[in-house]
Design a protein around this motif. Structure first.
Motif, PDB file in Angstrom:
ATOM      1  N   THR A  69      67.004  -5.190 -15.555  1.00 58.46           N
ATOM      2  CA  THR A  69      66.477  -5.879 -14.384  1.00 58.46           C
ATOM      3  C   THR A  69      67.182  -7.229 -14.295  1.00 58.46           C
ATOM      4  O   THR A  69      67.865  -7.635 -15.244  1.00 58.46           O
ATOM      5  CB  THR A  69      64.961  -6.123 -14.511  1.00 58.46           C
ATOM      6  N   ASP A  70      67.036  -7.915 -13.163  1.00 52.55           N
ATOM      7  CA  ASP A  70      67.717  -9.202 -13.009  1.00 52.55           C
ATOM      8  C   ASP A  70      67.326 -10.191 -14.091  1.00 52.55           C
ATOM      9  O   ASP A  70      68.125 -11.030 -14.490  1.00 52.55           O
ATOM     10  CB  ASP A  70      67.416  -9.798 -11.628  1.00 52.55           C
ATOM     11  N   ASP A  71      66.080 -10.110 -14.559  1.00 53.88           N
ATOM     12  CA  ASP A  71      65.670 -11.109 -15.551  1.00 53.88           C
ATOM     13  C   ASP A  71      65.787 -10.588 -16.988  1.00 53.88           C
ATOM     14  O   ASP A  71      65.263 -11.221 -17.917  1.00 53.88           O
ATOM     15  CB  ASP A  71      64.267 -11.652 -15.249  1.00 53.88           C
ATOM     16  N   THR A  72      66.493  -9.478 -17.196  1.00 49.69           N
ATOM     17  CA  THR A  72      66.746  -9.041 -18.570  1.00 49.69           C
ATOM     18  C   THR A  72      67.768  -9.968 -19.212  1.00 49.69           C
ATOM     19  O   THR A  72      68.839 -10.206 -18.654  1.00 49.69           O
ATOM     20  CB  THR A  72      67.312  -7.602 -18.591  1.00 49.69           C
ATOM     21  N   LEU A  73      67.419 -10.483 -20.383  1.00 51.74           N
ATOM     22  CA  LEU A  73      68.366 -11.331 -21.099  1.00 51.74           C
ATOM     23  C   LEU A  73      69.581 -10.509 -21.497  1.00 51.74           C
ATOM     24  O   LEU A  73      69.449  -9.369 -21.929  1.00 51.74           O
ATOM     25  CB  LEU A  73      67.743 -11.848 -22.397  1.00 51.74           C
ATOM     26  N   VAL A  74      70.743 -11.102 -21.370  1.00 50.01           N
ATOM     27  CA  VAL A  74      71.956 -10.465 -21.899  1.00 50.01           C
ATOM     28  C   VAL A  74      72.446 -11.264 -23.105  1.00 50.01           C
ATOM     29  O   VAL A  74      72.694 -10.717 -24.173  1.00 50.01           O
ATOM     30  CB  VAL A  74      73.043 -10.371 -20.813  1.00 50.01           C
ATOM     31  N   CYS A  75      72.564 -12.596 -22.935  1.00 50.92           N
ATOM     32  CA  CYS A  75      72.962 -13.473 -24.040  1.00 50.92           C
ATOM     33  C   CYS A  75      71.702 -14.067 -24.653  1.00 50.92           C
ATOM     34  O   CYS A  75      71.008 -14.866 -24.014  1.00 50.92           O
ATOM     35  CB  CYS A  75      73.886 -14.576 -23.526  1.00 50.92           C
ATOM     36  N   ARG A  76      71.391 -13.643 -25.873  1.00 46.75           N
ATOM     37  CA  ARG A  76      70.162 -14.094 -26.534  1.00 46.75           C
ATOM     38  C   ARG A  76      70.242 -15.542 -26.976  1.00 46.75           C
ATOM     39  O   ARG A  76      69.205 -16.210 -27.100  1.00 46.75           O
ATOM     40  CB  ARG A  76      69.895 -13.240 -27.778  1.00 46.75           C
TER      41      ARG A  76
ATOM     42  N   GLY B 218      79.085 -14.833 -29.010  1.00 48.46           N
ATOM     43  CA  GLY B 218      79.343 -13.595 -28.280  1.00 48.46           C
ATOM     44  C   GLY B 218      79.442 -12.358 -29.154  1.00 48.46           C
ATOM     45  O   GLY B 218      79.816 -11.293 -28.662  1.00 48.46           O
ATOM     46  N   ARG B 219      79.101 -12.483 -30.422  1.00 45.44           N
ATOM     47  CA  ARG B 219      79.176 -11.295 -31.277  1.00 45.44           C
ATOM     48  C   ARG B 219      78.208 -10.218 -30.785  1.00 45.44           C
ATOM     49  O   ARG B 219      78.514  -9.039 -30.813  1.00 45.44           O
ATOM     50  CB  ARG B 219      78.856 -11.654 -32.726  1.00 45.44           C
ATOM     51  N   VAL B 220      77.019 -10.652 -30.335  1.00 47.47           N
ATOM     52  CA  VAL B 220      76.020  -9.683 -29.897  1.00 47.47           C
ATOM     53  C   VAL B 220      76.276  -9.252 -28.447  1.00 47.47           C
ATOM     54  O   VAL B 220      76.273  -8.066 -28.135  1.00 47.47           O
ATOM     55  CB  VAL B 220      74.596 -10.259 -30.060  1.00 47.47           C
ATOM     56  N   CYS B 221      76.525 -10.209 -27.559  1.00 46.57           N
ATOM     57  CA  CYS B 221      76.562  -9.874 -26.129  1.00 46.57           C
ATOM     58  C   CYS B 221      77.957  -9.740 -25.565  1.00 46.57           C
ATOM     59  O   CYS B 221      78.121  -9.336 -24.420  1.00 46.57           O
ATOM     60  CB  CYS B 221      75.796 -10.920 -25.320  1.00 46.57           C
ATOM     61  N   GLY B 222      78.988 -10.093 -26.330  1.00 45.85           N
ATOM     62  CA  GLY B 222      80.333 -10.228 -25.775  1.00 45.85           C
ATOM     63  C   GLY B 222      80.794  -9.032 -24.958  1.00 45.85           C
ATOM     64  O   GLY B 222      81.234  -9.170 -23.820  1.00 45.85           O
ATOM     65  N   ARG B 223      80.696  -7.847 -25.546  1.00 46.77           N
ATOM     66  CA  ARG B 223      81.194  -6.667 -24.833  1.00 46.77           C
ATOM     67  C   ARG B 223      80.347  -6.364 -23.616  1.00 46.77           C
ATOM     68  O   ARG B 223      80.863  -5.939 -22.584  1.00 46.77           O
ATOM     69  CB  ARG B 223      81.169  -5.468 -25.765  1.00 46.77           C
TER      70      ARG B 223
ATOM     71  N   THR C  56      86.754 -11.091 -26.184  1.00 52.10           N
ATOM     72  CA  THR C  56      85.488 -11.312 -26.871  1.00 52.10           C
ATOM     73  C   THR C  56      85.610 -11.366 -28.384  1.00 52.10           C
ATOM     74  O   THR C  56      84.737 -11.886 -29.040  1.00 52.10           O
ATOM     75  CB  THR C  56      84.456 -10.254 -26.458  1.00 52.10           C
ATOM     76  N   ALA C  57      86.683 -10.801 -28.951  1.00 51.29           N
ATOM     77  CA  ALA C  57      86.815 -10.874 -30.413  1.00 51.29           C
ATOM     78  C   ALA C  57      87.646 -12.075 -30.853  1.00 51.29           C
ATOM     79  O   ALA C  57      87.977 -12.220 -32.017  1.00 51.29           O
ATOM     80  CB  ALA C  57      87.431  -9.591 -30.951  1.00 51.29           C
ATOM     81  N   ASN C  58      87.982 -12.939 -29.889  1.00 53.25           N
ATOM     82  CA  ASN C  58      88.815 -14.091 -30.220  1.00 53.25           C
ATOM     83  C   ASN C  58      87.938 -15.249 -30.697  1.00 53.25           C
ATOM     84  O   ASN C  58      87.380 -15.989 -29.892  1.00 53.25           O
ATOM     85  CB  ASN C  58      89.619 -14.487 -28.971  1.00 53.25           C
ATOM     86  N   ARG C  59      87.782 -15.349 -32.004  1.00 52.26           N
ATOM     87  CA  ARG C  59      86.961 -16.405 -32.599  1.00 52.26           C
ATOM     88  C   ARG C  59      87.722 -16.983 -33.765  1.00 52.26           C
ATOM     89  O   ARG C  59      87.528 -16.567 -34.912  1.00 52.26           O
ATOM     90  CB  ARG C  59      85.638 -15.829 -33.126  1.00 52.26           C
TER      91      ARG C  59
END
Lengths: 381, 96, 456
Positions: free
Chosen positions: C363-370, C407-412, C431-434
């Motif tokens: 849904t619109d209010d579902t968190l993507v980046c925790r 971004g380890r959790v949400c990056g992809r 996303t794996a560039n850290r």
């Protein structure tokens, strides 16, 4: 009149916005995405404190006036759904940590004041309680401010679009279209694009674009690296930097130079810079650079020793040997214009640069003298 | 789980004690800070940027949801740090 | 001081242990390091030395193999935080040794003749409404807490997602005193069957894996745990903690259909895996399109002197990781070893890979980046408002992926969602560039500077 702007970074965005608002038909091209190069790799400094009297300071002072207007006008124009540009008029605090540094800082501030910069000697720990007690002088520059540079770039582009500009991402300039001696557009990866004027605003990549169009330009990448801490309770309130910073900015040395620049962001992280090193487009992050930056930051704020760094990133500033941007028409190729070479000051200088290009292109009286930025000041040109 | 009922039959363990937000919390040598907190019935001990509760999510050091302060040093992953007897743990329920 | 071992192995899970053992057999001087306090990785995670268990093996497969491999010298509690690549030699590896995320840890710098990266993988968890409620865990968290702490994440637990890894998680949970209400696999039986029964010769070659899976299936039956295909958890509910989950039938592309609610106090989710590739990326190694590190049949990456083995090269389970590690370790030590690998990773992707219909439960209010509390709606709105096709710019506009986990959790997920909203990102795959691969204290960095100065 049709104008093509090459580069969707902050300079290209500001140029496009000013031209579009003046009624010019503008297309912005970028070989990649908007706000993805230098404009997304810095702190978003809007500074006068690091500039001595001269043309760059005049451009910066005009720019700050324009930024102060944009602070109100951009959100009004773009609406509440647009991400905030995080304009923070936080002021800069320049700190010396040696007795010779203190003398140099007071002398520098004195000449800046004559040029209209507000510079006030202060008790550093009154403004920044966690500042090292070992500092020898502190100067407050209330005119310094900060924006989130990528969002500011997108906001300028969005504003340009509302005035009719077109932004084409993922389109690369391959070569010139010419009629006789005159540039009449560019060949791109997505077909030919005709224009009465082409403004190259490709930051550190401007020399490559200019070369494809047939002229040499002495703009080179100068690498910088920043550290970002985890989010923390705000303990740093201003942009705080070591008086050495001014020397490093103005240096011509290719070797690594670091000076401490420490500030909190709206997101709660602390940004710690900065390094300057000329080694081409080398993206590697190195321990020796990170260590040097960290060591200098701890001199200013010893409490940072236990704070965690979560990210380091590097970027490339467009470096010009005499440290002045290149703004204006190129006499070697009529129809070609430059707006580049702002080194680490592109975010602040973008607004007056856009205005100056628009003034010159539309025949308005320039608000800032254009002569010092002319491309023909270089002997090689 | 209760060692007496545990099918893996864990051996005897040395008791340790942590101080969590000023209160003594018992644990076993070798446990992580997260293990001690979960064992004491705490599910969350941190708040996200907008104040949503956070505790263990990934359990293997990736998600950084479980950060705590250990002996005054912030940003320690509770699921990775071995608890040491006498460690002072400060949890931050205020968003930051 | 810079140490110069013949072979440096990063990660002491199955692949790293096998690589180090093989390199030692080939006569190399080896340093094997791991961020944890003990060897084993996630696969052989176990109770700490302070609490040895009499019957640890009931939670594990291949425990005898581990018992043989774990006798090696290990540099434990060693967190690699930076890999520097060079043009003319293998990378330099910077580690800090001491308590996790501590201060003033001991600095160790390695310039190995060959580097073997065996850093493993972690779970990909797709967001759903309520996935940040306390009581929602990754399946790996349930596994880690069961194996290393003997803590069950709940009393009534739903295990959901995709892939064979859900089975051992359920097995560990029941041995830790939890009741597992069901194992829910998002993919339908026809897809599972097609992928797992095609080319039986290959399956025979990876029979160790097939045998391990069969054991878990017997376990489910014995404990009367229902296994449901084409089913997933699409929402978690509760006041401050999980009290119930919504379970939905999923279509072949994972689009959610008929729903029902189940009372549960915990849910463990795993939709796939993400290779821990930041060190490989920093070293300059080429990645395959799925984000795993590209290697040849002997574990060589695209960077001379850098090898990779185990789950960072593709998810294949412990047997494959052991085999890959053994080959890569031998070759890294200058030896030769030519063995074929099975088709398990390809099988896994064909049977269990994530399907695009999952966004139907957002849904619109579902968190993507925790970390930064960025929602699915925030991402779409930023893409629409700015018109940018840049991942970098849109991350900076929304702060998605810029928090503590980097971004380890949400990056992809962020990348995939923005790819849809922008009509195609122009700078994907970042996303794996850290470069800074772990939290490091400024004081620790500054101490390095003093060393540089002394050496200068």
């Amino acid at each position: 009149m049709k104008v093509l702007v090459v580069g969707a970074g902050v300079i290209g965005a500001a140029v496009a916005r000013e031209l579009a608002r003046a009624g010019v038909s503008v297309t912005v091209l970028d070989r990649a995405a908007s706000a993805g190069g230098t404009s997304a790799s810095g702190e978003g400094n809007l500074l006068v404190s690091d500039k001595g009297p001269g043309p760059e300071l005049e451009l910066a002072q005009r720019s700050l006036t324009l930024w102060a207007e944009l602070r109100e006008s951009l959100p009004a124009q773009l609406g509440p759904g647009f991400p905030a540009i995080e304009y923070e008029p936080k002021g800069g605090l320049v700190v010396a940590t040696t007795s010779s540094g203190a003398a140099g800082l007071h002398k520098f501030a004195a000449v800046q004041r004559e040029a209209g910069v507000v510079a006030t000697p202060v008790d550093g720990r009154e403004l920044e309680p966690d500042l090292t007690p070992a500092h020898t002088a502190a100067m407050f520059y209330p005119q310094d401010a900060q924006v989130q540079p990528a969002i500011a770039t997108e906001a300028l582009l969005a504003s340009a679009r509302l005035s009719g500009a077109q932004v084409r991402q993922g389109v690369e300039v391959l070569g010139p279209l010419r009629r006789g001696d005159r540039l009449t557009g560019v060949r791109t990866s997505d077909g030919d694009v005709g224009a009465d004027h082409v403004v190259v605003a490709a930051g550190p990549w401007s020399a490559q674009v200019a070369e494809r169009l047939g002229v040499a330009l002495p703009v080179r990448p100068r690498r910088g690296t920043l550290l970002v801490t985890t989010r923390m309770r705000q303990r740093i309130r201003h942009k705080v930097y070591d008086a050495d910073y001014v020397g490093a900015v103005g240096s011509d040395d290719a070797a690594l130079q670091t000076s401490s620049v420490v500030e909190s962001t709206a997101a709660g992280t602390v940004l710690i810079g900065s390094s300057r090193e000329r080694r081409g487009f080398d993206e590697r992050i190195e321990a020796r650079v990170l260590s040097a930056i960290a060591a200098k930051a701890l001199v200013l704020f010893p409490f940072l020793a236990d704070v965690a760094v979560m990210r380091a990133y590097g970027g490339f500033r467009p470096f010009v040997p005499d440290h002045l941007p290149v703004i204006g028409p190129d006499p070697r190729l009529p129809g070609l214009w430059h707006a580049t070479g702002h080194e680490g000051a592109g975010i602040v200088l973008s607004t007056a640069t856009g205005e100056l290009v628009a003034d010159l292109l539309t025949g308005r009286e320039p608000r800032v003298a254009a002569g010092p930025f002319a491309v023909d000041r270089f002997s090689s040109v | 789980m209760n060692p007496a009922d545990d099918p893996v039959r864990p051996g005897p363990a040395t008791a340790i004690e942590l101080v969590v937000d000023g209160r003594a919390v018992p644990g076993l040598a070798g446990q992580t800070v997260a293990g001690v907190l979960l064992g004491a019935g705490r599910r969350t001990w941190r708040s996200s940027r907008s104040g949503r509760p956070r505790g263990v999510f990934c359990g293997i050091g990736v998600c950084h949801d479980c950060l705590v302060a250990v002996n005054g040093v912030d940003d320690v992953r509770a699921c990775q740090r071995r608890a040491a007897d006498g460690d002072v743990i400060t949890t931050t329920d205020e968003p930051r | 001081m810079i140490e110069t071992p013949d072979v440096l192995v990063v990660g002491a899970g199955p692949a790293g242990l096998a690589a180090a053992a093989a390199a030692r057999r080939a006569g190399a001087q080896v340093v094997l390091l791991d961020a944890a306090a003990d060897a084993g990785g996630q696969y052989w995670r176990h109770l700490p030395a302070e609490r040895p268990a009499a019957r640890e093996r009931i939670l594990h497969h291949g425990w005898d193999r581990f018992a043989r491999l774990r006798g090696q010298e290990l540099l434990a509690d060693a967190q690699v935080w930076l890999v520097e690549r060079h043009d003319d030699r293998p990378p330099t590896v910077h580690a800090l040794v001491g308590p996790a995320d501590g201060t003033a840890r001991e600095k160790r710098v390695f310039a190995p003749r060959a580097l073997v990266l065996a850093t493993g993988a972690y779970e990909r968890t797709l967001p759903f409404p309520g996935w940040d409620l306390p009581g929602v865990f990754t399946a790996g968290a349930a596994q880690a807490l069961a194996k290393a702490e003997r803590v069950a994440v709940g009393r009534r637990v739903v295990v959901a997602g995709a892939g064979p890894f859900l089975l051992p998680v359920a097995a560990s949970l029941v041995r830790t005193g939890a009741r597992v209400l069901g194992v829910l696999e998002a993919n339908p039986w026809p897809r599972l069957a097609r992928a797992w029964t095609a080319r039986p010769a290959e399956l025979f070659a990876s029979r160790g894996k097939a045998g391990e899976l069969a054991g878990y299936v017997r376990d489910l039956i014995r404990h009367r745990i229902p296994y449901r295909a084409a089913t997933g958890v699409v929402a978690a509910h509760g006041d401050g903690r999980v009290e119930a989950v919504t379970v939905a039938r999923l279509g072949p592309d994972w689009a959610p259909g008929t729903e029902r609610r189940i009372a549960a106090d915990a849910v463990c989710v795993s939709h796939g895996f993400v290779p821990r590739a930041e060190l490989a990326v920093a070293a300059g190694c080429r990645l395959d399109p799925d984000g795993s590190v590209h290697t040849d049949a002997e574990g060589r990456t695209s960077v001379p002197g850098v090898f990779a083995a185990g789950e960072i090269t593709g998810i294949g389970g412990a047997d494959l990781a052991l085999a890959e590690g053994s080959v890569a370790g031998t070759v890294a030590a200058g030896g030769a070893d030519r063995r074929g690998f099975t088709g398990f990773p390809a099988r896994l992707e064909a049977a269990h890979g994530i399907r695009p219909g999952w966004t139907g439960w957002l849904t619109d209010d579902t968190l993507v980046c925790r970390c930064e509390d960025v929602t699915a709606g925030d991402l779409r709105a930023a893409a629409e408002a700015t018109g940018s096709r840049g991942l970098r710019s849109l991350k900076l506009s929304t702060r998605a992926g810029l928090g503590a986990c980097q971004g380890r959790v949400c990056g992809r997920t962020v990348e995939e969602l923005l790819n849809r909203h922008t009509g195609g990102l122009l700078d994907p795959g970042r996303t794996a560039n850290r470069p800074v691969a772990a939290l490091v204290r400024l004081g620790e960095l500054a101490a390095h500077h003093e060393d540089h100065e002394e050496n200068a």
